[in-house]
Motif scaffolding. Structure first.
Motif, PDB file in Angstrom:
ATOM      1  N   SER B   5       0.803  -1.161  -0.036  1.00  0.00           N
ATOM      2  CA  SER B   5       0.043   0.028   0.062  1.00  0.00           C
ATOM      3  C   SER B   5       0.777   1.352   0.031  1.00  0.00           C
ATOM      4  N   PRO B   6       0.494   2.166  -0.901  1.00  0.00           N
ATOM      5  CA  PRO B   6       1.215   3.613  -0.525  1.00  0.00           C
ATOM      6  C   PRO B   6       1.150   4.098   0.660  1.00  0.00           C
ATOM      7  N   LYS B   7       2.230   4.627   1.075  1.00  0.00           N
ATOM      8  CA  LYS B   7       2.329   5.482   2.293  1.00  0.00           C
ATOM      9  C   LYS B   7       1.402   6.893   2.124  1.00  0.00           C
ATOM     10  N   VAL B   8       1.115   7.397   3.385  1.00  0.00           N
ATOM     11  CA  VAL B   8       0.301   8.806   3.280  1.00  0.00           C
ATOM     12  C   VAL B   8       1.095   9.788   3.876  1.00  0.00           C
ATOM     13  N   VAL B  45       1.791  10.726   7.621  1.00  0.00           N
ATOM     14  CA  VAL B  45       0.558  10.533   8.625  1.00  0.00           C
ATOM     15  C   VAL B  45       0.724   9.586   9.649  1.00  0.00           C
ATOM     16  N   GLY B  46       0.590   9.904  10.742  1.00  0.00           N
ATOM     17  CA  GLY B  46       0.616   8.740  11.674  1.00  0.00           C
ATOM     18  C   GLY B  46      -0.410   7.799  12.000  1.00  0.00           C
ATOM     19  N   LEU B  51      -5.802  13.065   8.966  1.00  0.00           N
ATOM     20  CA  LEU B  51      -5.038  13.885   8.055  1.00  0.00           C
ATOM     21  C   LEU B  51      -5.135  15.439   8.438  1.00  0.00           C
ATOM     22  N   GLY B  77      -1.285  11.664  -6.316  1.00  0.00           N
ATOM     23  CA  GLY B  77      -1.067  10.160  -5.849  1.00  0.00           C
ATOM     24  C   GLY B  77      -0.119   9.588  -7.173  1.00  0.00           C
ATOM     25  N   ARG B  86       6.565   4.983  -2.633  1.00  0.00           N
ATOM     26  CA  ARG B  86       5.324   5.396  -3.190  1.00  0.00           C
ATOM     27  C   ARG B  86       4.657   6.172  -2.103  1.00  0.00           C
ATOM     28  N   VAL B  88       1.608   8.867  -1.281  1.00  0.00           N
ATOM     29  CA  VAL B  88       0.155   9.657  -1.564  1.00  0.00           C
ATOM     30  C   VAL B  88       0.227  10.859  -0.697  1.00  0.00           C
ATOM     31  N   VAL B  90      -1.508  14.243   0.665  1.00  0.00           N
ATOM     32  CA  VAL B  90      -2.732  15.104   0.753  1.00  0.00           C
ATOM     33  C   VAL B  90      -2.151  16.602   1.121  1.00  0.00           C
TER      34      VAL B  90
END
Lengths: 219, 219
Positions: B5-8, B45-46, B51, B77, B86, B88, B90
């Motif tokens: 999964s991508p990181k945020v 993001v923790g 967010l 993204g 990878r 993403v 915000v």
DNA sequence: TCAAAAGTGTTGCAAATACACCCATGT
DNA sequence: ACATGGGTGTATTTGCAACACTTTTGA
């Protein structure tokens, strides 16, 4: 402090006009605690696909259509929006012409998929009622200053049909003459020579000059 | 198909007005391939923060201010936007009054942090030039139909000062009388009895009726 | 000839724009 | 007294909203 990372998903609000109503696709969830609840379709974003690609992929899997108007809406990231795992969801809005969709299909994880009247949504899973609210707001706003309505129409259509779509989405009656004036001033449409035969006086058919999304110039 | 999964992350475009310019905070990156390049501040993001919380936390770490106007902008993204992993991102927009910020601080991963003139940004790391473009667009739009400008002003200010901020952000001159008419019709301001002493005729000081963000009623 | 939807202009009002002079103060 | 920015009103244009009758066809 950050530890681990949230997962990333997309959710898609797929709008169409059908039977004089604004409708959206919902899927029925199986897993607890949302068993039996409906939600917008969506899924995790793959490691090697962009957000837009993930949304298009999911849209295609569910509806079988490509080349659809698709726009990012907002990203929902509350910690507890999914009670089972930390998922950040990027919501999208799609507009499709109902005729293009033959069949709705869903994966094994879900027990149903169907069209719902946007005006009478049930209580949805996750924070999807909030997503619905945002999506409708955005759709209404964009209708006013873009040409995206073309996505909801067949190639040829009457002015009455076009106006009807505006009325359904905006939720209010419009004046025929003022509507025509506005549409004309935007110069989006081409008159065709075709007529729509019906029970009464035939209506002229129009088509869009271009079927690409664009911002309508405000001046 | 999804795998991993991508990181945020969040990235924040922190606007202020300073020296008659619209400015933003940038940090200088150390790691390759962006060594020496500037980017908007941000971070992962923790797992246990929303967010918005992540954005506020980062904003606080960099600037030391809380209670700032903060709004989600858009989520970026693309697969290759970060060449190393990878991510993403915000993006957020924040508006702060320069006076509230004493000192800019950054973490060890970065070699600098500073204010930059928005009109003359260098080539930024990642897709941050695109982020900058979106952010400015959003700021200009919102200025027209919200009261968020209060975030950029001290408690008391003159009409000339207020107008100047609009002119800087919108990038065009406004007519003093028409501007006053518009501001008055929105009923956002309160005249105070204070005057600003200067070299010439003293200007009346105003304050906002309320310093909470709100949509200005269009009608 | 009747029923039903298509098509078509004008008027009034409100909001946005363009525009220029006098005022209060410090030097 | 003069230089500087502060403060103020009107006239015009433009966009938006309200409003009703005639036309064309199929039954």
């Amino acid at each position: 402090m950050p530890k681990g990372s949230p997962k990333v998903a997309v959710d898609i609000v797929i709008f169409t006009i059908d039977e004089g109503k604004l409708k959206v696709i919902l899927i029925r969830m199986e897993k607890k605690p949302f068993t039996g609840k409906w939600a917008f379709p969506g899924g995790l974003v793959g490691f090697k696909e962009s957000l837009d690609e993930a949304a298009r992929r999911d849209l295609y899997e569910k509806t079988g259509v490509k080349n659809v108007y698709l726009e990012q809406l907002y990203t929902f990231g509350d910690v507890r929006r999914d009670p089972f795992s930390r998922v950040v969801s990027v919501a999208y809005v799609a507009l499709v012409n109902k005729n293009r969709i033959k069949k709705l299909t869903t994966t094994a994880k879900y027990t149903g998929i169907d069209w719902f009247n946007m005006a009478k949504l049930p209580r949805l899973a996750y924070d999807h009622n909030k997503v619905a609210k945002y999506a409708l707001e955005r759709l209404r706003l964009k209708l006013e200053y873009t040409n995206i309505v073309f996505s909801l129409l067949p190639r040829y259509f009457t002015l009455a049909h076009l106006q009807e779509i505006y009325e359904i989405i905006l939720g209010k009656k419009l004046d025929k003459r003022n509507f025509l004036k506005k549409i004309n001033s935007l110069n989006l449409l081409k008159k065709t020579r075709k007529l729509e035969k019906g029970a009464h006086r035939p209506a002229r058919l129009y088509e869009f000059r271009t079927r690409k999304p664009r911002i309508i110039e405000i001046l």
